[in-house]
Scaffold this motif. Structure first.
Motif, PDB file in Angstrom:
ATOM      1  N   VAL A 191     -34.628 -29.167   2.497  1.00  0.00           N
ATOM      2  CA  VAL A 191     -36.045 -29.241   2.116  1.00  0.00           C
ATOM      3  C   VAL A 191     -36.216 -28.782   0.672  1.00  0.00           C
ATOM      4  O   VAL A 191     -36.923 -29.413  -0.120  1.00  0.00           O
ATOM      5  N   ARG A 192     -35.556 -27.683   0.312  1.00  0.00           N
ATOM      6  CA  ARG A 192     -35.668 -27.132  -1.047  1.00  0.00           C
ATOM      7  C   ARG A 192     -35.137 -28.096  -2.088  1.00  0.00           C
ATOM      8  O   ARG A 192     -35.693 -28.219  -3.183  1.00  0.00           O
ATOM      9  N   ARG A 193     -34.061 -28.797  -1.752  1.00  0.00           N
ATOM     10  CA  ARG A 193     -33.424 -29.679  -2.729  1.00  0.00           C
ATOM     11  C   ARG A 193     -34.063 -31.071  -2.779  1.00  0.00           C
ATOM     12  O   ARG A 193     -34.220 -31.652  -3.844  1.00  0.00           O
ATOM     13  N   VAL A 194     -34.397 -31.625  -1.619  1.00  0.00           N
ATOM     14  CA  VAL A 194     -34.871 -33.013  -1.564  1.00  0.00           C
ATOM     15  C   VAL A 194     -36.384 -33.109  -1.705  1.00  0.00           C
ATOM     16  O   VAL A 194     -36.902 -34.058  -2.303  1.00  0.00           O
ATOM     17  N   GLY A 195     -37.106 -32.125  -1.162  1.00  0.00           N
ATOM     18  CA  GLY A 195     -38.568 -32.178  -1.199  1.00  0.00           C
ATOM     19  C   GLY A 195     -39.147 -32.391  -2.584  1.00  0.00           C
ATOM     20  O   GLY A 195     -39.996 -33.280  -2.779  1.00  0.00           O
ATOM     21  N   PRO A 196     -38.707 -31.618  -3.605  1.00  0.00           N
ATOM     22  CA  PRO A 196     -39.252 -31.824  -4.947  1.00  0.00           C
ATOM     23  C   PRO A 196     -38.940 -33.205  -5.526  1.00  0.00           C
ATOM     24  O   PRO A 196     -39.706 -33.734  -6.336  1.00  0.00           O
ATOM     25  N   VAL A 197     -37.821 -33.787  -5.110  1.00  0.00           N
ATOM     26  CA  VAL A 197     -37.479 -35.131  -5.600  1.00  0.00           C
ATOM     27  C   VAL A 197     -38.430 -36.160  -5.007  1.00  0.00           C
ATOM     28  O   VAL A 197     -38.906 -37.075  -5.703  1.00  0.00           O
ATOM     29  N   ILE A 198     -38.727 -36.032  -3.711  1.00  0.00           N
ATOM     30  CA  ILE A 198     -39.709 -36.925  -3.080  1.00  0.00           C
ATOM     31  C   ILE A 198     -41.065 -36.768  -3.765  1.00  0.00           C
ATOM     32  O   ILE A 198     -41.754 -37.755  -4.060  1.00  0.00           O
ATOM     33  N   GLN A 199     -41.440 -35.529  -4.036  1.00  0.00           N
ATOM     34  CA  GLN A 199     -42.713 -35.260  -4.712  1.00  0.00           C
ATOM     35  C   GLN A 199     -42.745 -35.930  -6.083  1.00  0.00           C
ATOM     36  O   GLN A 199     -43.754 -36.530  -6.470  1.00  0.00           O
ATOM     37  N   TRP A 200     -41.637 -35.834  -6.819  1.00  0.00           N
ATOM     38  CA  TRP A 200     -41.565 -36.443  -8.145  1.00  0.00           C
ATOM     39  C   TRP A 200     -41.649 -37.961  -8.070  1.00  0.00           C
ATOM     40  O   TRP A 200     -42.346 -38.599  -8.866  1.00  0.00           O
ATOM     41  N   HIS A 201     -40.946 -38.569  -7.109  1.00  0.00           N
ATOM     42  CA  HIS A 201     -41.018 -40.022  -6.960  1.00  0.00           C
ATOM     43  C   HIS A 201     -42.458 -40.471  -6.726  1.00  0.00           C
ATOM     44  O   HIS A 201     -42.902 -41.486  -7.268  1.00  0.00           O
ATOM     45  N   LEU A 202     -43.195 -39.726  -5.933  1.00  0.00           N
ATOM     46  CA  LEU A 202     -44.549 -40.139  -5.569  1.00  0.00           C
ATOM     47  C   LEU A 202     -45.582 -39.830  -6.644  1.00  0.00           C
ATOM     48  O   LEU A 202     -46.456 -40.652  -6.926  1.00  0.00           O
ATOM     49  N   PHE A 203     -45.475 -38.672  -7.261  1.00  0.00           N
ATOM     50  CA  PHE A 203     -46.577 -38.214  -8.121  1.00  0.00           C
ATOM     51  C   PHE A 203     -46.163 -37.750  -9.509  1.00  0.00           C
ATOM     52  O   PHE A 203     -47.025 -37.522 -10.351  1.00  0.00           O
ATOM     53  N   GLY A 204     -44.855 -37.604  -9.766  1.00  0.00           N
ATOM     54  CA  GLY A 204     -44.428 -36.946 -10.984  1.00  0.00           C
ATOM     55  C   GLY A 204     -44.262 -37.860 -12.181  1.00  0.00           C
ATOM     56  O   GLY A 204     -44.405 -39.082 -12.104  1.00  0.00           O
ATOM     57  N   SER A 205     -43.936 -37.230 -13.305  1.00  0.00           N
ATOM     58  CA  SER A 205     -43.641 -37.951 -14.537  1.00  0.00           C
ATOM     59  C   SER A 205     -42.566 -37.169 -15.274  1.00  0.00           C
ATOM     60  O   SER A 205     -42.298 -36.001 -14.975  1.00  0.00           O
ATOM     61  N   GLY A 206     -41.938 -37.816 -16.256  1.00  0.00           N
ATOM     62  CA  GLY A 206     -40.895 -37.145 -17.008  1.00  0.00           C
ATOM     63  C   GLY A 206     -39.594 -37.059 -16.224  1.00  0.00           C
ATOM     64  O   GLY A 206     -39.308 -37.889 -15.360  1.00  0.00           O
ATOM     65  N   GLU A 207     -38.809 -36.035 -16.511  1.00  0.00           N
ATOM     66  CA  GLU A 207     -37.509 -35.869 -15.873  1.00  0.00           C
ATOM     67  C   GLU A 207     -37.670 -35.408 -14.426  1.00  0.00           C
ATOM     68  O   GLU A 207     -38.600 -34.666 -14.110  1.00  0.00           O
ATOM     69  N   PRO A 208     -36.745 -35.829 -13.547  1.00  0.00           N
ATOM     70  CA  PRO A 208     -36.821 -35.365 -12.157  1.00  0.00           C
ATOM     71  C   PRO A 208     -36.600 -33.868 -12.077  1.00  0.00           C
ATOM     72  O   PRO A 208     -35.934 -33.279 -12.933  1.00  0.00           O
ATOM     73  N   PRO A 209     -37.167 -33.226 -11.043  1.00  0.00           N
ATOM     74  CA  PRO A 209     -37.076 -31.761 -10.946  1.00  0.00           C
ATOM     75  C   PRO A 209     -35.702 -31.290 -10.521  1.00  0.00           C
ATOM     76  O   PRO A 209     -34.927 -32.038  -9.918  1.00  0.00           O
ATOM     77  N   ARG A 210     -35.400 -30.036 -10.823  1.00  0.00           N
ATOM     78  CA  ARG A 210     -34.203 -29.387 -10.321  1.00  0.00           C
ATOM     79  C   ARG A 210     -34.611 -28.453  -9.189  1.00  0.00           C
ATOM     80  O   ARG A 210     -35.761 -28.026  -9.119  1.00  0.00           O
ATOM     81  N   PRO A 211     -33.670 -28.116  -8.300  1.00  0.00           N
ATOM     82  CA  PRO A 211     -33.994 -27.113  -7.278  1.00  0.00           C
ATOM     83  C   PRO A 211     -34.523 -25.847  -7.945  1.00  0.00           C
ATOM     84  O   PRO A 211     -34.108 -25.482  -9.042  1.00  0.00           O
ATOM     85  N   LEU A 212     -35.415 -25.164  -7.262  1.00  0.00           N
ATOM     86  CA  LEU A 212     -36.102 -24.032  -7.864  1.00  0.00           C
ATOM     87  C   LEU A 212     -35.149 -22.947  -8.343  1.00  0.00           C
ATOM     88  O   LEU A 212     -35.384 -22.290  -9.354  1.00  0.00           O
ATOM     89  N   ASP A 213     -34.045 -22.744  -7.620  1.00  0.00           N
ATOM     90  CA  ASP A 213     -33.128 -21.695  -8.010  1.00  0.00           C
ATOM     91  C   ASP A 213     -31.820 -22.249  -8.542  1.00  0.00           C
ATOM     92  O   ASP A 213     -30.766 -21.635  -8.410  1.00  0.00           O
ATOM     93  N   ALA A 214     -31.875 -23.435  -9.180  1.00  0.00           N
ATOM     94  CA  ALA A 214     -30.660 -24.073  -9.686  1.00  0.00           C
ATOM     95  C   ALA A 214     -29.960 -23.181 -10.702  1.00  0.00           C
ATOM     96  O   ALA A 214     -28.741 -23.086 -10.739  1.00  0.00           O
ATOM     97  N   THR A 215     -30.717 -22.492 -11.544  1.00  0.00           N
ATOM     98  CA  THR A 215     -30.116 -21.632 -12.550  1.00  0.00           C
ATOM     99  C   THR A 215     -29.342 -20.494 -11.921  1.00  0.00           C
ATOM    100  O   THR A 215     -28.242 -20.132 -12.346  1.00  0.00           O
ATOM    101  N   VAL A 216     -29.902 -19.937 -10.856  1.00  0.00           N
ATOM    102  CA  VAL A 216     -29.236 -18.836 -10.147  1.00  0.00           C
ATOM    103  C   VAL A 216     -27.905 -19.304  -9.583  1.00  0.00           C
ATOM    104  O   VAL A 216     -26.881 -18.636  -9.695  1.00  0.00           O
ATOM    105  N   HIS A 217     -27.899 -20.510  -8.971  1.00  0.00           N
ATOM    106  CA  HIS A 217     -26.676 -21.025  -8.391  1.00  0.00           C
ATOM    107  C   HIS A 217     -25.613 -21.245  -9.458  1.00  0.00           C
ATOM    108  O   HIS A 217     -24.430 -20.990  -9.232  1.00  0.00           O
ATOM    109  N   ARG A 218     -25.998 -21.711 -10.630  1.00  0.00           N
ATOM    110  CA  ARG A 218     -25.007 -21.984 -11.669  1.00  0.00           C
ATOM    111  C   ARG A 218     -24.391 -20.693 -12.217  1.00  0.00           C
ATOM    112  O   ARG A 218     -23.258 -20.656 -12.636  1.00  0.00           O
ATOM    113  N   SER A 219     -25.168 -19.606 -12.195  1.00  0.00           N
ATOM    114  CA  SER A 219     -24.693 -18.374 -12.786  1.00  0.00           C
ATOM    115  C   SER A 219     -23.867 -17.536 -11.839  1.00  0.00           C
ATOM    116  O   SER A 219     -23.242 -16.564 -12.246  1.00  0.00           O
ATOM    117  N   GLU A 220     -23.874 -17.901 -10.542  1.00  0.00           N
ATOM    118  CA  GLU A 220     -23.131 -17.097  -9.575  1.00  0.00           C
ATOM    119  C   GLU A 220     -21.645 -17.397  -9.666  1.00  0.00           C
ATOM    120  O   GLU A 220     -21.264 -18.515  -9.911  1.00  0.00           O
TER     121      GLU A 220
END
Length: 221
Positions: free
Chosen positions: A192-221
């Motif tokens: 839900v965390r990873r796919v939900g924002p992408v569905i939201q972007w497809h329907l209503f968003g503009s610009g670049e597609p979103p990243r998971p909310l804590d993507a930065t945290v995952h990369r730094s671990e």
């Protein structure tokens, strides 16, 4: 999301005429006739009146048991989910939660093994080339995708709805039909965390597609 997401159906309309088949036999006859009518004519062209004629019952009896064509169609499939009702309820909620609500609804409902097995069978039919595929696609376009497109209300609304649908179908096929790892065993809320924002972007968003909310945290671990 629980079953409460799906809108509660209204009270059935109509009463059987005198002498008409009623009870379990009448309802079964309607479902058999509807299965044949949808297979022959597709979801769009089939009508409740034509189904009543094929079943040899009055139209009022069809309305007595089934609220509308979508209600009857899902009964012929034995569908454990009502995406048409769920979409109506989700779109009535907060706009910025539509994407995550859709993903959560689908994945949580399919945690039930019986529901999952039936939906897998329906998905296999949908990706085929027979009459079952045609009527399923028409149902989804009419009752789900067009509603998503209307909610988007942008110049490319149909494309947006189809892209969102492609993402959702891909997740369902990968998780429940192909059972590819690690997506098959990933916790529901993580998807839900990873796919939900992408569905939201497809329907209503503009610009670049979103990243998971804590993507930065995952990369730094």
């Amino acid at each position: 999301m629980s079953d409460a997401t799906e809108a509660t159906p209204r009270r059935r309309r109509g009463r059987p005429r005198a002498g008409a088949r009623s009870g379990a036999s009448g309802k079964a006859a309607i479902i058999r006739a509807a299965t044949q009518e949808f297979a022959d004519r597709g979801y769009e062209a089939a009508s409740l009146r034509a189904i009543a004629r094929r079943a040899g019952v009055d139209s009022a009896l069809v309305h007595h048991y089934f609220e509308n064509k979508a209600d009857l169609f899902t009964a012929t499939l034995g569908a454990p989910l009502r995406p048409d009702r769920a979409i109506t309820a989700i779109l009535a909620g907060p706009r910025d939660e539509v994407g995550t609500s859709i993903v959560r609804y689908l994945l949580t409902q399919l945690e039930d093994q019986k529901a999952q097995a039936r939906v897998v069978a329906i998905l296999r039919t949908a990706v085929g080339s027979g009459p079952g595929s045609r009527m399923l696609k028409e149902f989804l376009v009419r009752e789900v995708f067009q509603r998503l497109a209307a909610a988007s209300s942008s110049d490319d609304a149909d494309l947006r709805a189809n892209l969102a649908a492609a993402q959702l179908v891909g997740v369902l096929l990968t998780r429940f039909v192909l059972r590819l790892e690690p997506i098959a065993s990933t916790p529901t809320e993580e998807l839900v965390r990873r796919v939900g924002p992408v569905i939201q972007w497809h329907l209503f968003g503009s610009g670049e597609p979103p990243r998971p909310l804590d993507a930065t945290v995952h990369r730094s671990e």
